[in-house]
Design a protein around this motif. Structure first.
Motif, PDB file in Angstrom:
ATOM      1  N   ASP A  21       0.805  -1.233   0.000  1.00 50.84           N
ATOM      2  CA  ASP A  21       0.000   0.000   0.000  1.00 50.84           C
ATOM      3  C   ASP A  21       0.836   1.280   0.000  1.00 50.84           C
ATOM      4  OD1 ASP A  21      -2.369  -1.486   0.007  1.00 50.84           O
ATOM      5  OD2 ASP A  21      -2.424  -1.552   2.200  1.00 50.84           O
ATOM      6  N   CYS A  24      -0.801   4.074  -2.011  1.00 52.86           N
ATOM      7  CA  CYS A  24      -1.929   4.744  -1.335  1.00 52.86           C
ATOM      8  C   CYS A  24      -1.432   5.831  -0.392  1.00 52.86           C
ATOM      9  CB  CYS A  24      -2.758   3.721  -0.555  1.00 52.86           C
ATOM     10  SG  CYS A  24      -3.666   2.571  -1.595  1.00 52.86           S
ATOM     11  N   GLY A  27      -0.076   8.792  -2.390  1.00 58.78           N
ATOM     12  CA  GLY A  27      -1.200   9.598  -2.874  1.00 58.78           C
ATOM     13  C   GLY A  27      -1.772  10.503  -1.790  1.00 58.78           C
ATOM     14  N   GLU A  28      -1.899   9.973  -0.581  1.00 58.42           N
ATOM     15  CA  GLU A  28      -2.388  10.778   0.534  1.00 58.42           C
ATOM     16  C   GLU A  28      -1.404  11.900   0.863  1.00 58.42           C
ATOM     17  OE1 GLU A  28      -2.969   8.013   3.717  1.00 58.42           O
ATOM     18  OE2 GLU A  28      -4.593   6.972   2.674  1.00 58.42           O
ATOM     19  N   SER A  32      -3.381  13.667  -3.537  1.00 56.35           N
ATOM     20  CA  SER A  32      -4.018  13.211  -4.769  1.00 56.35           C
ATOM     21  C   SER A  32      -4.062  11.687  -4.803  1.00 56.35           C
ATOM     22  CB  SER A  32      -3.232  13.729  -5.979  1.00 56.35           C
ATOM     23  OG  SER A  32      -3.804  13.249  -7.168  1.00 56.35           O
ATOM     24  N   PRO A  33      -4.962  11.088  -4.046  1.00 51.99           N
ATOM     25  CA  PRO A  33      -4.991   9.624  -4.006  1.00 51.99           C
ATOM     26  C   PRO A  33      -5.317   8.967  -5.349  1.00 51.99           C
ATOM     27  CG  PRO A  33      -6.784  10.560  -2.703  1.00 51.99           C
ATOM     28  CD  PRO A  33      -5.950  11.691  -3.183  1.00 51.99           C
ATOM     29  N   ASP A  34      -5.973   9.706  -6.254  1.00 51.63           N
ATOM     30  CA  ASP A  34      -6.395   9.106  -7.517  1.00 51.63           C
ATOM     31  C   ASP A  34      -5.555   9.511  -8.717  1.00 51.63           C
ATOM     32  OD1 ASP A  34      -8.539   7.874  -6.195  1.00 51.63           O
ATOM     33  OD2 ASP A  34      -9.740   9.698  -6.384  1.00 51.63           O
ATOM     34  N   CYS A  35      -4.674  10.483  -8.556  1.00 45.64           N
ATOM     35  CA  CYS A  35      -3.959  11.017  -9.717  1.00 45.64           C
ATOM     36  C   CYS A  35      -2.509  11.313  -9.354  1.00 45.64           C
ATOM     37  CB  CYS A  35      -4.657  12.283 -10.211  1.00 45.64           C
ATOM     38  SG  CYS A  35      -4.058  12.848 -11.809  1.00 45.64           S
ATOM     39  N   HIS A  50       1.607  15.251  -7.813  1.00 48.58           N
ATOM     40  CA  HIS A  50       0.162  15.395  -8.021  1.00 48.58           C
ATOM     41  C   HIS A  50      -0.065  15.475  -9.532  1.00 48.58           C
ATOM     42  CE1 HIS A  50      -3.886  16.908  -7.991  1.00 48.58           C
ATOM     43  NE2 HIS A  50      -3.927  16.889  -6.666  1.00 48.58           N
TER      44      HIS A  50
END
Length: 146
Positions: A21, A24, A27-28, A32-35, A50
């Protein structure tokens, strides 16, 4: 797994990422957890950025830009927002950041912070002069003979 976070204000924070992980958590950390984009500017390191930082108007990260540019040996495009630096295996996998590269990160961030403080008292004559000065300092900071 050791990593470093570079904030736009030149602050460097050590992170201990879990092997599982890790993406994850990265990203946090960058908000930008998704990008999350990855930039390889050194064969043993990855800069996690980001993915929409510039588009969203996140603040420029001069320390990360100077580091990446010095590692590449050329002035790169601007980097925006918080950046996480991890190590990179020969196969391209993310791993712990080596001590010598962690020293590069901290030294370049310190240099950028000191240079910005000096510029508040006496600004550079032009944007080109500022860019050249930061790049020269960062190149010195990552030179093998340091």
């Amino acid at each position: 797994m050791r990593a470093l976070r570079i904030d736009p204000d030149t602050t460097v924070t050590e992170l201990l990422l879990p092997r599982k992980d890790a993406f994850c958590v990265i990203g946090e950390q960058i908000g930008s957890p998704d990008c999350v984009d990855q930039g390889v500017y050194h064969r043993r390191a990855v800069l996690h950025l980001h993915g929409s930082g510039r588009t969203l108007g996140l603040p420029q990260n001069l320390a990360a830009w100077a580091l990446a540019s010095a590692w590449r040996g050329v002035a790169l495009y601007p980097l925006a927002g918080t950046v996480v630096v991890t190590g990179r295996t020969a196969d391209g996998d993310v791993t712990a950041l080596d001590d010598d590269l962690a020293e590069h990160v901290q030294t370049v961030a310190d240099t950028v912070r000191e240079t910005l403080a000096r510029w508040r008292r006496r600004p550079p004559v032009s944007d080109e002069a500022a860019t050249s000065e930061l790049l020269a300092c960062a190149a010195r900071d990552v030179a093998p003979s340091r």
